[in-house]
Scaffold this motif. Structure first.
Motif, PDB file in Angstrom:
ATOM      1  N   LEU A  44      19.921  37.344   7.501  1.00  0.00           N
ATOM      2  CA  LEU A  44      20.825  37.721   8.590  1.00  0.00           C
ATOM      3  C   LEU A  44      20.876  36.658   9.673  1.00  0.00           C
ATOM      4  O   LEU A  44      21.889  36.506  10.371  1.00  0.00           O
ATOM      5  N   ALA A  45      19.789  35.932   9.843  1.00  0.00           N
ATOM      6  CA  ALA A  45      19.753  34.885  10.868  1.00  0.00           C
ATOM      7  C   ALA A  45      20.543  33.646  10.459  1.00  0.00           C
ATOM      8  O   ALA A  45      20.973  32.880  11.314  1.00  0.00           O
ATOM      9  N   HIS A  46      20.777  33.475   9.150  1.00  0.00           N
ATOM     10  CA  HIS A  46      21.415  32.247   8.680  1.00  0.00           C
ATOM     11  C   HIS A  46      22.816  32.456   8.108  1.00  0.00           C
ATOM     12  O   HIS A  46      23.523  31.480   7.865  1.00  0.00           O
ATOM     13  N   ASN A  47      23.210  33.715   7.875  1.00  0.00           N
ATOM     14  CA  ASN A  47      24.492  33.949   7.230  1.00  0.00           C
ATOM     15  C   ASN A  47      25.232  35.104   7.901  1.00  0.00           C
ATOM     16  O   ASN A  47      24.609  36.059   8.373  1.00  0.00           O
ATOM     17  N   ARG A  48      26.561  34.999   7.905  1.00  0.00           N
ATOM     18  CA  ARG A  48      27.359  36.136   8.339  1.00  0.00           C
ATOM     19  C   ARG A  48      27.302  37.202   7.246  1.00  0.00           C
ATOM     20  O   ARG A  48      27.573  36.933   6.085  1.00  0.00           O
ATOM     21  N   ASN A  73      22.472  40.824  15.344  1.00  0.00           N
ATOM     22  CA  ASN A  73      23.016  39.591  14.779  1.00  0.00           C
ATOM     23  C   ASN A  73      24.503  39.700  14.474  1.00  0.00           C
ATOM     24  O   ASN A  73      25.275  38.787  14.763  1.00  0.00           O
ATOM     25  N   TRP A  74      24.901  40.800  13.863  1.00  0.00           N
ATOM     26  CA  TRP A  74      26.288  40.964  13.429  1.00  0.00           C
ATOM     27  C   TRP A  74      26.763  42.373  13.808  1.00  0.00           C
ATOM     28  O   TRP A  74      26.653  43.313  13.018  1.00  0.00           O
ATOM     29  N   LEU A 218      32.496  33.651  18.762  1.00  0.00           N
ATOM     30  CA  LEU A 218      31.492  32.747  19.311  1.00  0.00           C
ATOM     31  C   LEU A 218      30.774  33.304  20.528  1.00  0.00           C
ATOM     32  O   LEU A 218      29.581  33.030  20.734  1.00  0.00           O
ATOM     33  N   ILE A 219      31.473  34.083  21.353  1.00  0.00           N
ATOM     34  CA  ILE A 219      30.917  34.518  22.635  1.00  0.00           C
ATOM     35  C   ILE A 219      29.570  35.237  22.517  1.00  0.00           C
ATOM     36  O   ILE A 219      28.671  35.001  23.333  1.00  0.00           O
ATOM     37  N   PRO A 220      29.351  36.131  21.530  1.00  0.00           N
ATOM     38  CA  PRO A 220      28.034  36.793  21.468  1.00  0.00           C
ATOM     39  C   PRO A 220      26.868  35.836  21.266  1.00  0.00           C
ATOM     40  O   PRO A 220      25.734  36.148  21.639  1.00  0.00           O
ATOM     41  N   THR A 221      27.131  34.664  20.680  1.00  0.00           N
ATOM     42  CA  THR A 221      26.063  33.722  20.333  1.00  0.00           C
ATOM     43  C   THR A 221      25.968  32.533  21.278  1.00  0.00           C
ATOM     44  O   THR A 221      24.877  32.016  21.505  1.00  0.00           O
ATOM     45  N   CYS A 222      27.092  32.103  21.838  1.00  0.00           N
ATOM     46  CA  CYS A 222      27.076  30.840  22.562  1.00  0.00           C
ATOM     47  C   CYS A 222      28.062  30.826  23.720  1.00  0.00           C
ATOM     48  O   CYS A 222      28.921  31.699  23.843  1.00  0.00           O
ATOM     49  N   THR A 262      22.368  27.048  12.496  1.00  0.00           N
ATOM     50  CA  THR A 262      22.356  27.756  11.216  1.00  0.00           C
ATOM     51  C   THR A 262      23.448  28.818  11.129  1.00  0.00           C
ATOM     52  O   THR A 262      23.815  29.233  10.034  1.00  0.00           O
ATOM     53  N   ARG A 263      23.982  29.228  12.281  1.00  0.00           N
ATOM     54  CA  ARG A 263      24.983  30.293  12.259  1.00  0.00           C
ATOM     55  C   ARG A 263      26.412  29.812  12.459  1.00  0.00           C
ATOM     56  O   ARG A 263      27.360  30.504  12.097  1.00  0.00           O
ATOM     57  N   VAL A 264      26.581  28.646  13.048  1.00  0.00           N
ATOM     58  CA  VAL A 264      27.928  28.237  13.441  1.00  0.00           C
ATOM     59  C   VAL A 264      28.834  28.043  12.227  1.00  0.00           C
ATOM     60  O   VAL A 264      30.034  28.323  12.285  1.00  0.00           O
ATOM     61  N   TYR A 265      28.288  27.599  11.091  1.00  0.00           N
ATOM     62  CA  TYR A 265      29.114  27.431   9.891  1.00  0.00           C
ATOM     63  C   TYR A 265      29.682  28.779   9.454  1.00  0.00           C
ATOM     64  O   TYR A 265      30.881  28.911   9.185  1.00  0.00           O
ATOM     65  N   SER A 266      28.810  29.817   9.408  1.00  0.00           N
ATOM     66  CA  SER A 266      29.283  31.143   9.012  1.00  0.00           C
ATOM     67  C   SER A 266      30.279  31.699  10.015  1.00  0.00           C
ATOM     68  O   SER A 266      31.242  32.369   9.641  1.00  0.00           O
ATOM     69  N   ILE A 267      30.035  31.432  11.300  1.00  0.00           N
ATOM     70  CA  ILE A 267      30.954  31.929  12.331  1.00  0.00           C
ATOM     71  C   ILE A 267      32.333  31.295  12.155  1.00  0.00           C
ATOM     72  O   ILE A 267      33.360  31.987  12.178  1.00  0.00           O
TER      73      ILE A 267
END
Length: 461
Positions: A44-48, A73-74, A218-222, A262-267
């Protein structure tokens, strides 16, 4: 394309559900497996993840505790609980609390689980439709990015970037939320292949809509800020949200950057998929692999733009990670046709069955997003890519069973299955007999054919 995570401390259950989804679902999806809650949290930390199928009681953490972590996370992820008879009341209470889509008894038929998964997909479709309505409302009020913010950030990518003190002052004046003393992660997007007759205002509206969609995810993460560039491109400046909240310790800051990378690609893959579904227009992204200091941004931005211009275009969606150049990467020829790409994919699958031929791996190989590749393959061939992979695995398995004396487990491995039990289950589902029964029938048919030929030879004499 949706992504599903299967979580259970019994590997047999996880693997069977994984194979069931691969062969029984009518949608193109990517499934992940976790054999304990800790593997699940790492995934969950690395993939949507869009849907989680989880045992409701597991060592180390209950399904409800895992559900709370999933939402962190999601937030839009849907959960299906696997239960036993003695957990029926517990599962029903979990559903009444909200957020959990359904529960399935572990001994129920496969169709019940497939129906629950389809129910989760339907709920996700509704969420996307609501987002579409919200975007339409926002589009009517959308205004150009303030000229001051854009000009200030463009000054940051000039060859002679201002001093940190001057940069901080200018950020305050322009009300820019990005921290001036921290590095930034860059993402560049491109929208091309406009429909014939589309006006300039319609094109700009699509660019702004793409920015709005990206901001939603993006807003929830960055913390992020974006603006448009020449050539219908969009540039994003991104930093971990925790930095703005005052996470000053070096080790914590490094963890926050790692979490973002690790998350931006999935986002951005999700952004790409939503843009395609809602805006009906392809968008490509190139993502920086590392955050850059402000003094580096100008040069790095040019390099990212060059990568995007070289690999994107022709109405195709691409999702590219900068400096991610595997040796077997497919380089599309100029004016590439879909048929050429499909032939490459099919040849790669047939020659690499024992390796990773998942949709995600194949998409990375040809610089496309999984969603685009899945849709392109189905539109071009009339079948789902997952069905073709299964078909080729079965074809290889039947040849090995007919022509060699390999053990069933060896045949399974060469055909791309992780274990004999999964292979046996899949083979029987698709061939109405077990691998051993198929081998025995092949031997009998071969012996019968040989005997028939011997008899014909005698009759000729």
């Amino acid at each position: 394309m949706y992504r599903i995570l299967i979580v259970d401390d019994e590997p047999f259950i996880v693997n069977n559900i994984y194979q069931l989804l691969a062969e029984g679902s009518q949608r193109e999806l990517e499934a992940y497996r976790a054999y304990n809650v800790f593997e699940a949290l790492d995934c969950l930390a690395h993939n949507r993840i869009d849907v989680v199928i989880s045992d409701i009681r597991m060592p180390g953490m209950s399904g409800m505790e895992l559900y709370e972590r999933i939402l962190h996370n999601w937030p839009m992820c849907k959960v299906i609980f696997l239960t036993g008879f003695n957990e029926f009341d517990y599962a029903r209470k979990a559903i009444r609390m909200g957020g959990v889509i359904d529960y399935v008894l572990k001994n129920e038929d496969d169709d019940v689980l497939l129906a629950a998964v389809e129910k989760a997909f339907a709920e996700l479709d509704k969420v996307e439709e609501l987002m579409n309505q919200e975007l339409q409302a926002k589009a009517k009020l959308q205004r150009a990015i303030p000229a001051l913010q854009k000009s200030t950030l463009l000054e940051m990518v000039a060859e002679q970037a201002p001093s940190p003190q001057a940069r901080a002052r200018k950020f305050v004046e322009a009300d820019i939320p990005i921290l001036p003393d921290k590095p930034v992660l860059l993402v560049i997007g491109s929208m091309e292949s406009w429909r014939e007759g589309m006006s300039e205002s319609e094109r700009l509206l699509l660019l702004y809509a793409c920015q709005n969609i990206a901001a939603e995810y993006l807003i929830p993460t960055c913390v992020q800020l974006s603006f448009t560039l020449e050539g219908y491109k969009i540039l994003w400046f991104i930093q971990p949200r925790a930095l703005a909240a005052g996470a000053a310790e070096d080790d914590l800051e490094q963890r926050e950057w790692q979490h973002l990378k690790t998350r931006v690609y999935s986002i951005m893959e999700t952004v790409q998929q939503t843009c395609t579904n809602l805006l009906k227009h392809p968008v490509s992204f190139v993502i920086a692999r590392e955050p850059y200091e402000w003094e580096q941004i100008g040069n790095r931005m040019k390099l990212l733009t060059d990568v995007l211009d070289r690999l994107a275009g022709n109405g195709q969606e691409m999702l590219i990670q900068d400096s991610d150049q595997p040796s077997s990467t497919y380089e599309p020829p100029e004016g590439e046709h879909a048929e050429q790409l499909i032939l490459f994919i099919q040849h790669y699958i047939t020659t690499h069955l024992a390796e990773d031929v998942s949709l995600t791996a194949l998409a990375a190989l040809v610089h496309h997003s999984p969603t685009y590749l899945s849709r392109l393959y189905r539109r071009t061939t009339g079948v789902m890519l997952s069905d073709y992979i299964t078909q080729e695995r079965m074809k290889k398995a039947r040849v090995l069973l007919e022509e060699t004396g390999m053990k069933i487990q060896e045949v399974a491995a060469i055909a791309g299955y992780e274990g004999a039990s999964q292979f046996n289950r899949s083979f029987k589902r698709l061939n109405q007999m077990t691998p051993q029964e198929y081998r025995e029938r092949s031997i009998l048919e071969r012996e019968y054919k040989r005997a028939t030929n011997v008899k014909k030879d005698k009759d000729r004499r």
